[in-house]
Every structure is written in structure tokens, then in C-alpha cells.
Design a protein around this motif. Structure first.
Motif, PDB file in Angstrom:
ATOM      1  N   ALA A 155       0.828  -1.209   0.000  1.00 45.45           N
ATOM      2  CA  ALA A 155       0.000   0.000   0.000  1.00 45.45           C
ATOM      3  C   ALA A 155       0.860   1.256   0.000  1.00 45.45           C
ATOM      4  O   ALA A 155       0.561   2.235  -0.695  1.00 45.45           O
ATOM      5  N   ARG A 156       1.931   1.244   0.784  1.00 45.12           N
ATOM      6  CA  ARG A 156       2.777   2.429   0.888  1.00 45.12           C
ATOM      7  C   ARG A 156       3.585   2.682  -0.377  1.00 45.12           C
ATOM      8  O   ARG A 156       3.873   3.831  -0.724  1.00 45.12           O
ATOM      9  N   THR A 157       3.953   1.623  -1.081  1.00 52.47           N
ATOM     10  CA  THR A 157       4.769   1.799  -2.284  1.00 52.47           C
ATOM     11  C   THR A 157       3.937   2.032  -3.536  1.00 52.47           C
ATOM     12  O   THR A 157       4.448   2.563  -4.523  1.00 52.47           O
ATOM     13  N   ARG A 182      -6.669  -1.237  -7.730  1.00 50.03           N
ATOM     14  CA  ARG A 182      -5.703  -1.533  -6.675  1.00 50.03           C
ATOM     15  C   ARG A 182      -6.365  -1.415  -5.295  1.00 50.03           C
ATOM     16  O   ARG A 182      -6.104  -2.221  -4.405  1.00 50.03           O
ATOM     17  N   LEU A 183      -7.220  -0.412  -5.118  1.00 50.25           N
ATOM     18  CA  LEU A 183      -7.937  -0.278  -3.857  1.00 50.25           C
ATOM     19  C   LEU A 183      -8.838  -1.484  -3.631  1.00 50.25           C
ATOM     20  O   LEU A 183      -8.903  -2.029  -2.525  1.00 50.25           O
ATOM     21  N   ALA A 230      -5.930   6.261   2.385  1.00 52.80           N
ATOM     22  CA  ALA A 230      -6.442   6.286   1.005  1.00 52.80           C
ATOM     23  C   ALA A 230      -7.619   7.248   0.896  1.00 52.80           C
ATOM     24  O   ALA A 230      -7.748   7.988  -0.088  1.00 52.80           O
ATOM     25  N   ASN A 231      -8.473   7.250   1.917  1.00 49.32           N
ATOM     26  CA  ASN A 231      -9.594   8.192   1.941  1.00 49.32           C
ATOM     27  C   ASN A 231      -9.080   9.630   1.971  1.00 49.32           C
ATOM     28  O   ASN A 231      -9.621  10.515   1.303  1.00 49.32           O
ATOM     29  N   THR A 274     -16.254   1.087  -3.149  1.00 48.48           N
ATOM     30  CA  THR A 274     -15.324   0.210  -2.430  1.00 48.48           C
ATOM     31  C   THR A 274     -15.112   0.699  -1.006  1.00 48.48           C
ATOM     32  O   THR A 274     -15.102  -0.094  -0.059  1.00 48.48           O
ATOM     33  N   PHE A 275     -14.944   2.002  -0.841  1.00 49.09           N
ATOM     34  CA  PHE A 275     -14.806   2.558   0.511  1.00 49.09           C
ATOM     35  C   PHE A 275     -16.049   2.272   1.347  1.00 49.09           C
ATOM     36  O   PHE A 275     -15.948   1.851   2.511  1.00 49.09           O
TER      37      PHE A 275
END
Length: 215
Positions: free
Chosen positions: A103-105, A130-131, A152-153, A180-181
Motif C-alpha cells: 500500500a505504501r509503495t 488496486r484499492l 487512502a480516503n 469500495t470505501f
């Protein structure tokens, strides 16, 4: 839902060869489930730097972590590990660590998502994919930290300028991202405040209006 993913895993992977019928493969549900019920550790291997845990759905839908938990008599979730053999310096990390690193990269990395957005319509779709694949790891293994969704939000939803970019670039992908969220929150994978949820619901309606040509 999760039960469908688990049933799909068992349905697809419970075939075995039988010594009494050489060369033939048949369903062996009972044997497979009995074996899984004794598993203490799950393991996957990353052998390509081109394809990470969130690039494709194959990795998470092949993960048996919650399947094993459901079959074990004690209900204990097995330890999950991933081997990164993409370089000569191979490393083994926990699944949760690997998801965080991924997630970080990628998803939360400005160089990644800005590069994707610069590609336009397809780039926005790639971010949403990706999410969604990241959420897959919540569904099959419970391996996604809450901060991944929160961050991400913050990147894609809280910033009005980013909202506009995504809405203008690919309203379909942006709507899917919002969905998705909301799904992650509804399934209990992401805990957040009501303000974020209300914003997501309004943005979903904005996407619907744009797609339907309503100004």
C-alpha cells in the motif's frame, strides 16, 4: 461476500489424484477440508516485481487464511507469511506487513498515483482496481490495517481538488472507488467517522449525476 469466496476456494482447489484411478483427478472435499483444518501457517510467494499483491485478484482469492480459521476446531486464524523473492536478497514477511508495504509503495505513493492520473482514464481505473484488490485481503485474510483505508480516503476522497480530478478523468472508476470505501466500512473492514461516510455518499450521488448527464 466472504462465504462465497471461501466456498469458491474449496470448490476450485479440492481436486486430487487417486492411486486407484491413475491419471484421473476427482473431487476430494473431505480430505482437503480435513487437511486444512490442521494448518497452522499459510504461505505465498512473490516472484515477480511486475505483479504485487494488489495488482491482481489471484493472490487474495488464493489465500486460505479465513478458510482455515473456519475449519479449525479452535477457530484460530493461522499465521500468514509471504516470501518476496523478486530480488537476490529474498525476504519473508508476515502477510500484514507485506500488504502494508504494498500500500505504501503503490496505492498511497504520490509518485504512483500521480503517474496513473497522468495517464488519464485508464490510470484512474488502475487506482480503483488496486484499492479493490487491497480490500480483497480484508475479505480473505483480515490483513489490511485500518490506516490503509484512512490514508487512502485522505488522499483520494477528502481533497476537493483530487475529487474533481477523478470525477473529470473517469467518473465510472471514481464511483467504483467510492463504492469500495463504502463496502469496506459496511463489512467492518474500515472504521471511520460519520463525516467521511456522508461525504462518500454525496460523492457517489455526484458521480451518478455526472454519468446520467445531470448538471
Amino acid at each position: 461476500d466472504e462465504s462465497q469466496l471461501q466456498e469458491q476456494f474449496l470448490e476450485r482447489k479440492s481436486f486430487a489424484f487417486n492411486a486407484d484411478r491413475p491419471g484421473e483427478m476427482a473431487k476430494a472435499d473431505a480430505v482437503f477440508k480435513a487437511s486444512l483444518s490442521k494448518v497452522d501457517v499459510t504461505f505465498q510467494n512473490l516472484d515477480s516485481s511486475e505483479i504485487s499483491l494488489s495488482d491482481v485478484s489471484h493472490y487474495f482469492d488464493s489465500d486460505p487464511t479465513k478458510v482455515v480459521q473456519g475449519l479449525r476446531k479452535d477457530g484460530k486464524k493461522p499465521s500468514a507469511f509471504v516470501a518476496d523473492t523478486t530480488t537476490a536478497n529474498a525476504q519473508v514477511r508476515t502477510l500484514s506487513e507485506t500488504v502494508r508495504l504494498d500500500a505504501r509503495t503503490k496505492l498511497l505513493n504520490p509518485k504512483f498515483y500521480e503517474g496513473m492520473l497522468n495517464q488519464g482514464y485508464e490510470g484512474a481505473r488502475e487506482i480503483t482496481k488496486r484499492l479493490r484488490n487491497t480490500m480483497g485481503w480484508s475479505a480473505t485474510a483480515g490483513a489490511v490495517d485500518n490506516f490503509v483505508y484512512e490514508d487512502a480516503n485522505e488522499v483520494f476522497i477528502s481533497d476537493p481538488a483530487m475529487q474533481k480530478r477523478l470525477l473529470d478523468t473517469n467518473p465510472n472508476a471514481f464511483r467504483d472507488m467510492i463504492q469500495t470505501f463504502l463496502e469496506a466500512n459496511g463489512r467492518g473492514y474500515w472504521e471511520t467517522d460519520e463525516e467521511n461516510i456522508n461525504r462518500l455518499r454525496q460523492l457517489y450521488q455526484d458521480c451518478e449525476d455526472k454519468l446520467e448527464g445531470i448538471e
